[in-house]
Design an enzyme around this catalytic site. Structure first.
Site, PDB file in Angstrom:
ATOM      1  N   HIS A 179     -10.954 -23.950  -8.906  1.00  0.00           N
ATOM      2  CA  HIS A 179     -12.152 -23.702  -9.710  1.00  0.00           C
ATOM      3  C   HIS A 179     -13.306 -24.553  -9.210  1.00  0.00           C
ATOM      4  O   HIS A 179     -13.106 -25.582  -8.581  1.00  0.00           O
ATOM      5  CB  HIS A 179     -11.904 -23.981 -11.191  1.00  0.00           C
ATOM      6  CG  HIS A 179     -11.518 -25.395 -11.512  1.00  0.00           C
ATOM      7  ND1 HIS A 179     -10.213 -25.850 -11.447  1.00  0.00           N
ATOM      8  CD2 HIS A 179     -12.252 -26.464 -11.910  1.00  0.00           C
ATOM      9  CE1 HIS A 179     -10.173 -27.121 -11.786  1.00  0.00           C
ATOM     10  NE2 HIS A 179     -11.389 -27.535 -12.073  1.00  0.00           N
ATOM     11  N   HIS A 210     -17.692 -30.719 -10.366  1.00  0.00           N
ATOM     12  CA  HIS A 210     -16.609 -31.024  -9.429  1.00  0.00           C
ATOM     13  C   HIS A 210     -16.024 -29.740  -8.849  1.00  0.00           C
ATOM     14  O   HIS A 210     -16.308 -28.647  -9.325  1.00  0.00           O
ATOM     15  CB  HIS A 210     -15.503 -31.869 -10.073  1.00  0.00           C
ATOM     16  CG  HIS A 210     -14.749 -31.185 -11.184  1.00  0.00           C
ATOM     17  ND1 HIS A 210     -15.101 -31.298 -12.509  1.00  0.00           N
ATOM     18  CD2 HIS A 210     -13.637 -30.403 -11.161  1.00  0.00           C
ATOM     19  CE1 HIS A 210     -14.231 -30.616 -13.247  1.00  0.00           C
ATOM     20  NE2 HIS A 210     -13.335 -30.059 -12.460  1.00  0.00           N
ATOM     21  N   GLU A 254     -11.093 -32.602  -7.616  1.00  0.00           N
ATOM     22  CA  GLU A 254      -9.928 -32.536  -8.495  1.00  0.00           C
ATOM     23  C   GLU A 254      -8.804 -31.832  -7.749  1.00  0.00           C
ATOM     24  O   GLU A 254      -9.023 -30.767  -7.167  1.00  0.00           O
ATOM     25  CB  GLU A 254     -10.269 -31.754  -9.779  1.00  0.00           C
ATOM     26  CG  GLU A 254      -9.100 -31.651 -10.750  1.00  0.00           C
ATOM     27  CD  GLU A 254      -9.442 -30.830 -12.002  1.00  0.00           C
ATOM     28  OE1 GLU A 254     -10.534 -30.241 -12.047  1.00  0.00           O
ATOM     29  OE2 GLU A 254      -8.604 -30.790 -12.910  1.00  0.00           O
ATOM     30  N   GLU A 306     -13.858 -26.433 -22.390  1.00  0.00           N
ATOM     31  CA  GLU A 306     -14.008 -25.653 -21.165  1.00  0.00           C
ATOM     32  C   GLU A 306     -13.766 -24.177 -21.406  1.00  0.00           C
ATOM     33  O   GLU A 306     -13.042 -23.784 -22.319  1.00  0.00           O
ATOM     34  CB  GLU A 306     -13.055 -26.156 -20.068  1.00  0.00           C
ATOM     35  CG  GLU A 306     -11.598 -25.787 -20.290  1.00  0.00           C
ATOM     36  CD  GLU A 306     -10.715 -26.087 -19.069  1.00  0.00           C
ATOM     37  OE1 GLU A 306     -10.854 -27.170 -18.491  1.00  0.00           O
ATOM     38  OE2 GLU A 306      -9.893 -25.226 -18.722  1.00  0.00           O
ATOM     39  N   GLN A 363     -15.388 -22.761 -13.931  1.00  0.00           N
ATOM     40  CA  GLN A 363     -15.032 -23.536 -15.125  1.00  0.00           C
ATOM     41  C   GLN A 363     -16.322 -24.106 -15.714  1.00  0.00           C
ATOM     42  O   GLN A 363     -16.970 -24.961 -15.093  1.00  0.00           O
ATOM     43  CB  GLN A 363     -14.072 -24.671 -14.736  1.00  0.00           C
ATOM     44  CG  GLN A 363     -13.621 -25.544 -15.895  1.00  0.00           C
ATOM     45  CD  GLN A 363     -12.793 -26.734 -15.411  1.00  0.00           C
ATOM     46  OE1 GLN A 363     -13.316 -27.613 -14.743  1.00  0.00           O
ATOM     47  NE2 GLN A 363     -11.502 -26.732 -15.714  1.00  0.00           N
TER      48      GLN A 363
HETATM   49 CO    CO Z   1     -11.625 -29.197 -13.296  1.00  0.00          CO
END
Ligand code: CO
Length: 144
Positions: free
Chosen positions: A7, A78, A128, A43, A54
């Site tokens: 994502h 991110h 991530e 989220e 996301q």
């Molecule tokens: Co994330």
């Protein structure tokens, strides 16, 4: 080690407005929603092929995403890379001298196992590492 972009995460002030905008402009559909209290975020995951957009909004004024929005405004927060083994990928970053935010893998949303790598020393991008969880074992259309 790297399977896919899991994502891209975008910090937004108004989650519902952002969801509506992505639905209108791209026809993107929400396939999962979750509140992750430990990260202080709400989220929504919108499908983008085999990956997700996301959308993140803060649960409180003190969450890291609230601080991000206050200092940098809305935008890319991110990138989540989908890996087979989060611990192995994290060790690879550690071996490379990367600055880690999470020293050990931990639970993420939708049953994933995740770890964050600090943007300093990662070419300015918060990374991530995402090892897929139970929800993602099912065919994607059934998710959420
Ligand atoms: Co994330």
């Amino acid at each position: 080690m790297l399977n896919d972009i899991d994502h891209i995460a975008i910090a937004v002030n108004d989650l519902e407005a952002a969801i509506d905008w992505y639905a209108t402009t791209l026809g993107a559909e929400v396939v999962h929603r979750e509140e992750v209290a430990s990260d202080g975020v709400r989220e929504a995951l919108l499908r983008a092929g085999s990956s997700y957009i996301q959308l993140l909004s803060p649960l409180s004024d003190t969450s890291p995403v609230a601080r991000f929005l206050a200092t940098r405004g809305e935008g890319l927060h991110h990138v989540g890379y989908r890996v087979d083994d989060c611990a192995e990928a994290l060790q690879s970053f550690r071996d490379a001298g990367a600055r880690l935010i999470d020293e050990h893998p931990r639970p993420g949303s939708r049953g994933t196992t995740i770890a964050f790598v600090h943007p300093k020393g990662a070419f300015g991008t918060l990374v991530e590492l995402v090892q897929v969880g139970d929800l993602d074992e099912h065919p994607r259309p059934g998710l959420g």
